[in-house]
Design a protein around this motif. Structure first.
Motif, PDB file in Angstrom:
ATOM      1  N   ALA A 115       0.882  -1.247   0.058  1.00 36.93           N
ATOM      2  CA  ALA A 115       0.097   0.035   0.020  1.00 36.93           C
ATOM      3  C   ALA A 115       0.791   1.218  -0.126  1.00 36.93           C
ATOM      4  O   ALA A 115       0.635   2.217  -0.693  1.00 36.93           O
ATOM      5  N   ALA A 116       1.726   1.020   0.597  1.00 33.65           N
ATOM      6  CA  ALA A 116       2.832   2.387   0.896  1.00 33.65           C
ATOM      7  C   ALA A 116       3.544   2.787  -0.562  1.00 33.65           C
ATOM      8  O   ALA A 116       3.813   3.877  -0.874  1.00 33.65           O
ATOM      9  N   ALA A 117       3.609   1.451  -1.230  1.00 32.46           N
ATOM     10  CA  ALA A 117       4.581   1.763  -2.379  1.00 32.46           C
ATOM     11  C   ALA A 117       3.515   2.349  -3.506  1.00 32.46           C
ATOM     12  O   ALA A 117       4.082   3.139  -4.265  1.00 32.46           O
ATOM     13  N   ASP A 118       2.302   2.136  -3.200  1.00 29.20           N
ATOM     14  CA  ASP A 118       1.316   2.841  -4.248  1.00 29.20           C
ATOM     15  C   ASP A 118       0.120   2.877  -3.863  1.00 29.20           C
ATOM     16  O   ASP A 118      -0.903   2.316  -4.023  1.00 29.20           O
ATOM     17  N   PRO A 119      -0.158   4.069  -2.940  1.00 27.17           N
ATOM     18  CA  PRO A 119      -1.360   4.192  -2.074  1.00 27.17           C
ATOM     19  C   PRO A 119      -2.552   4.318  -3.119  1.00 27.17           C
ATOM     20  O   PRO A 119      -3.624   3.676  -2.721  1.00 27.17           O
ATOM     21  N   GLU A 120      -2.715   4.892  -4.165  1.00 24.06           N
ATOM     22  CA  GLU A 120      -3.558   5.125  -5.076  1.00 24.06           C
ATOM     23  C   GLU A 120      -4.161   3.731  -5.758  1.00 24.06           C
ATOM     24  O   GLU A 120      -5.445   3.560  -5.686  1.00 24.06           O
ATOM     25  N   ALA A 121      -3.076   3.034  -5.938  1.00 28.84           N
ATOM     26  CA  ALA A 121      -3.706   1.594  -6.521  1.00 28.84           C
ATOM     27  C   ALA A 121      -4.258   0.816  -5.220  1.00 28.84           C
ATOM     28  O   ALA A 121      -5.109   0.088  -5.522  1.00 28.84           O
ATOM     29  N   TYR A 122      -3.700   0.965  -4.094  1.00 28.08           N
ATOM     30  CA  TYR A 122      -4.383   0.168  -3.153  1.00 28.08           C
ATOM     31  C   TYR A 122      -5.778   0.565  -2.796  1.00 28.08           C
ATOM     32  O   TYR A 122      -6.557  -0.236  -2.819  1.00 28.08           O
ATOM     33  N   TRP A 123      -6.012   2.051  -2.754  1.00 27.23           N
ATOM     34  CA  TRP A 123      -7.309   2.551  -2.723  1.00 27.23           C
ATOM     35  C   TRP A 123      -8.387   2.121  -3.779  1.00 27.23           C
ATOM     36  O   TRP A 123      -9.316   1.921  -3.637  1.00 27.23           O
ATOM     37  N   ALA A 124      -7.702   2.052  -5.018  1.00 29.27           N
ATOM     38  CA  ALA A 124      -8.405   1.841  -6.164  1.00 29.27           C
ATOM     39  C   ALA A 124      -9.068   0.262  -5.899  1.00 29.27           C
ATOM     40  O   ALA A 124     -10.116  -0.137  -6.327  1.00 29.27           O
ATOM     41  N   ALA A 125      -8.075  -0.501  -5.337  1.00 26.26           N
ATOM     42  CA  ALA A 125      -8.231  -1.907  -5.386  1.00 26.26           C
ATOM     43  C   ALA A 125      -9.470  -2.188  -4.422  1.00 26.26           C
ATOM     44  O   ALA A 125     -10.384  -2.951  -4.457  1.00 26.26           O
ATOM     45  N   ARG A 126      -9.346  -1.466  -3.291  1.00 21.72           N
ATOM     46  CA  ARG A 126     -10.735  -1.359  -2.113  1.00 21.72           C
ATOM     47  C   ARG A 126     -11.743  -0.833  -2.681  1.00 21.72           C
ATOM     48  O   ARG A 126     -12.713  -1.252  -2.517  1.00 21.72           O
ATOM     49  N   ALA A 127     -11.751   0.308  -3.513  1.00 16.55           N
ATOM     50  CA  ALA A 127     -12.962   0.862  -3.919  1.00 16.55           C
ATOM     51  C   ALA A 127     -13.571  -0.226  -5.159  1.00 16.55           C
ATOM     52  O   ALA A 127     -14.618  -0.271  -5.220  1.00 16.55           O
ATOM     53  N   ARG A 128     -12.880  -1.248  -5.586  1.00 14.78           N
ATOM     54  CA  ARG A 128     -13.346  -2.074  -6.601  1.00 14.78           C
ATOM     55  C   ARG A 128     -14.163  -3.139  -5.816  1.00 14.78           C
ATOM     56  O   ARG A 128     -14.919  -3.981  -6.387  1.00 14.78           O
ATOM     57  N   GLU A 129     -14.234  -3.079  -4.574  1.00 14.62           N
ATOM     58  CA  GLU A 129     -14.897  -4.118  -3.758  1.00 14.62           C
ATOM     59  C   GLU A 129     -16.277  -3.560  -3.620  1.00 14.62           C
ATOM     60  O   GLU A 129     -16.993  -4.507  -3.108  1.00 14.62           O
ATOM     61  N   LEU A 130     -16.365  -2.541  -3.976  1.00 11.21           N
ATOM     62  CA  LEU A 130     -17.986  -1.946  -3.870  1.00 11.21           C
ATOM     63  C   LEU A 130     -18.505  -2.032  -5.480  1.00 11.21           C
ATOM     64  O   LEU A 130     -17.603  -2.382  -6.309  1.00 11.21           O
ATOM     65  N   ASP A 131     -19.799  -1.897  -5.515  1.00 10.66           N
ATOM     66  CA  ASP A 131     -20.418  -2.115  -6.957  1.00 10.66           C
ATOM     67  C   ASP A 131     -20.642  -0.630  -7.327  1.00 10.66           C
ATOM     68  O   ASP A 131     -21.183   0.327  -6.560  1.00 10.66           O
ATOM     69  N   TRP A 132     -20.181  -0.526  -8.761  1.00 11.96           N
ATOM     70  CA  TRP A 132     -20.257   0.888  -9.227  1.00 11.96           C
ATOM     71  C   TRP A 132     -21.163   0.747 -10.527  1.00 11.96           C
ATOM     72  O   TRP A 132     -21.013  -0.193 -11.048  1.00 11.96           O
ATOM     73  N   PHE A 133     -21.834   1.790 -10.669  1.00  7.20           N
ATOM     74  CA  PHE A 133     -22.607   1.891 -12.024  1.00  7.20           C
ATOM     75  C   PHE A 133     -21.536   2.076 -13.204  1.00  7.20           C
ATOM     76  O   PHE A 133     -21.852   1.569 -14.291  1.00  7.20           O
TER      77      PHE A 133
END
Ligand code: WTA
Length: 651
Positions: free
Chosen positions: A35-53
């Motif tokens: 996560a520290a190496a690429d925080p944006e990628a980390y959070w994007a992966a966590r956001a993908r656990e949600l359902d998006w339109f």
């Protein structure tokens, strides 16, 4: 030089037990580095656990002090908290509720869906739409969660006002947000007594031009409570509007950056700040942290004891657990009603597995004595959490032993209304804990300790800061963006990208954080800056003491002298000998520098309605000043009594 001196040295350590570690949701410590190496990628992966339109086209955009996350993405919070579980969890309990009088209700995900859809349609019929503000002033009943979710379904912005607030506080919050509709109840219950919610709401709304309708939930069984005047057509009953509403409501496609809610929190100047949270980032942060920190498994019964009127209730009673398809428990009343074992009776009868509460409650349980939890079978519990204030090491140990049976890991979670979600906390299957330390920032966050000049302090005391934005960060203060920039991003003028949390902390040689309290409360004795937490923790480590608050008062020579306000455990008596013993105890553990000049015994400490000790008022008392603003106090009688006692002590 450190900006805050470090006094205490706590050496106890607790490693996660092997069987807990093996089954934990997060087991692999390398997540921190990744996560520290690429925080944006980390959070994007966590956001993908949600359902998006629709997916986002950019993860983050940071133009300090303003941030956007998941730009261009669209989603709906109620879809994520309810609809998406229907295929697999339709009959699973979503909400498990117990009222103070002992009445119970459960709602499965299927039933919750029905209610949320009908409420959303009812709100639409009453003229509420996307972007409109809805004030919610309810007891902790399932309707509170239903109303919040219904707002998110149609894109309305909710502002929940704690049911213990006065009509004036409610009025100010409604007016600041320009709310169109108010949802309240006829009454609430507190320690067996009815609280006249509707009457308070009527008083407030008399001075609110923006309110078009008041929806009233009937809390009393049978005929509606006498005394609650009804002003048709402005007022409508919840059960009437719900009866006529359809259980199908097409959810709004919300932009990730659309405002989800406003939540007012008291600022230093008295005027409350409307903290603004948005949709995609907030839900990502709370969903991820609920799962990881509370180690959520499918069969858990999760009980966060906070009221929905606080951010803890938003994030960890409603949105975080429901986004994960968990069973969340709500209890309406007081912990000592009808007796001081109510929490333990609830844990036993509802088979609670994860408990999340506040140090103020834990210290009250310590004060009441070990016999109350001992009456109940708490063997289903497997994880304990704490939030809201620094937890004194002795209270942490008591919690682990008497509630957790020396078996459950304790997660001390640091965060704020402004951070939206937990920031600093152990991961229970990974982190070795130390009583009194919230340990380290969770993956994806960057918290640091800085000195006055903005330089990082690797070991020592300083100011807690966030050096990078995170998804569930507040976006602004409602209607006052200048105050937002000034309050959070002006501490280090040469670095307008640093978020100042307002807390002092220390960092030890393992880089663990120990939160020392609000920097406004820091003591200054003979040139030493001391956090209140350390002196208080030493007092609480004395076997006679349950709770303590320490403040500084003007002193001609030392700059400040310390005044300690001390609450004793059940069965212990105050005396001059005990006063001297406590002074000696502090000198032994910390040194003469922290010796309290004044020690005052008190049955209660002044607290905010969310349970935080109000040291500012204690300073007024210790310095013989007229009492400042007491309107945010839970019980104003406490300070008046203390003031009298203090004055008679000095003479
Ligand atoms: C304090 C509550 C020490 C801190 C979620 C923070 C804590 C303020 C902890 C935010 C903790 C919260 N250890 N202090 N684990 N958790 N605090 O906005 O001073 O009601 O800044 O949010 O509570 O309070 P708020």
């Amino acid at each position: 030089m450190n900006d805050i001196d470090v006094l205490l040295d706590e050496r106890r350590r607790f490693r996660p037990a092997d069987d807990f570690r093996q089954h934990a949701v997060v087991r692999d410590p390398s997540v921190y580095e990744r996560a520290a190496a690429d925080p944006e990628a980390y959070w994007a992966a966590r956001a993908r656990e949600l359902d998006w339109f629709t997916p986002w086209n950019r993860v983050m955009e940071w133009t300090p002090p303003h941030v956007k996350w998941f730009l261009g993405g669209t989603l709906n919070v109620s879809v994520n908290c309810v609809d998406r579980h229907l295929a697999t969890r339709r009959d699973k309990t979503a909400i498990l509720w117990e009222g103070e009088p002992g009445d119970r209700r459960t709602l499965t995900y299927g039933e919750l869906s029905h209610e949320v859809n009908r409420c959303a349609n009812a709100l639409r019929t009453l003229g509420v739409g996307r972007g409109d503000r809805v004030a919610i002033y309810l007891p902790l009943v399932p309707e509170a969660a239903i109303a919040m979710l219904a707002c998110t379904r149609i894109g309305a912005i909710h502002s929940v006002v704690f049911g213990g607030f006065s009509p004036d506080s409610l009025r100010d919050r409604i007016n600041d947000a320009g709310a169109k509709l108010l949802i309240t109840g006829d009454i609430g219950y507190r320690r067996g007594n009815p609280v006249p919610l509707k009457r308070n709401a009527d008083t407030a709304v008399a001075a609110c031009l923006s309110i078009e309708h008041v929806v009233v939930v009937q809390r009393t069984p049978g005929t509606p409570a006498a005394g609650a005047a009804f002003h048709a057509p402005r007022d409508v009953w919840w059960h009437d509007v719900m009866r006529h509403a359809s259980p199908d409501c097409v959810p709004e496609r919300m932009d990730a950056e659309d405002v989800l809610y406003i939540l007012y929190t008291s600022g230093t100047t008295g005027r409350p700040k409307g903290i603004v949270h948005t949709t995609g980032g907030y839900l990502t942060g709370v969903a991820a942290t609920t799962k990881d920190v509370f180690d959520l498994h499918e069969d858990d019964v999760f009980w966060c004891t906070a009221d929905v009127g606080w951010v803890t209730g938003h994030s960890y009673v409603v949105y975080g657990p429901l986004a994960n398809g968990a069973t969340t428990m709500l209890y309406e009343g007081a912990p000592d009603w009808p007796d001081k074992d109510r929490f333990w009776a609830l844990c036993e009868s509802h088979r609670v597995t994860v408990l999340y509460t506040a140090p103020t409650a834990i210290r009250a349980f310590m004060k009441w004595g070990d016999a109350y939890p001992a009456r109940h079978d708490l063997s289903r519990l497997r994880l304990l959490g704490s939030v809201g204030e620094p937890i004194n090491p002795e209270a942490w140990i008591w919690y682990r032993r008497h509630i957790g049976g020396d078996r459950c890991p304790v997660v001390d979670t640091w965060w704020q209304t402004e951070t939206g979600a937990i920031v600093i906390s152990p991961l229970p299957g990974i982190t070795e804990t130390k009583p009194g330390s919230a340990t380290v920032a969770l993956p994806g966050y960057s918290a640091e300790l800085l000195d006055r000049g903005g330089k990082v302090i690797p070991v020592g005391g300083g100011f807690l800061a966030m050096t990078r934005p995170w998804p569930s960060m507040l976006r602004t203060i409602w209607g006052d963006d200048a105050r937002y920039a000034e309050t959070y991003f002006s501490k280090w003028p040469q670095r307008p990208d640093l978020y100042f949390a307002g807390d002092g902390a220390k960092r030890d040689e393992d880089a663990y954080f120990w939160i020392l309290g609000r920097v406004d409360d820091v003591l200054n004795v003979a040139g030493h800056r001391i956090g209140t937490m350390e002196v208080e923790s030493v007092l609480v480590s004395h076997p006679a003491v349950a709770e303590a608050a320490v403040v500084g008062r003007q002193h001609d020579i030392k700059g400040q002298a310390l005044a300690a306000f001390v609450t004793l455990r059940a069965g212990r008596q105050s005396s001059n000998e005990l006063r001297d013993e406590l002074r000696r105890h502090v000198v032994d553990k910390i040194g003469a520098i922290a010796r309290p000049d004044d020690v005052l015994f008190t049955a209660d400490l002044p607290k905010t309605r969310s349970g935080k000790i109000m040291r500012r008022l204690l300073r007024d008392i210790a310095e013989g000043r007229a009492l400042g603003d007491t309107t945010t106090l839970a019980d104003p009688a406490v300070v008046a009594g203390l003031k009298e006692q203090y004055e008679s002590m000095e003479s």
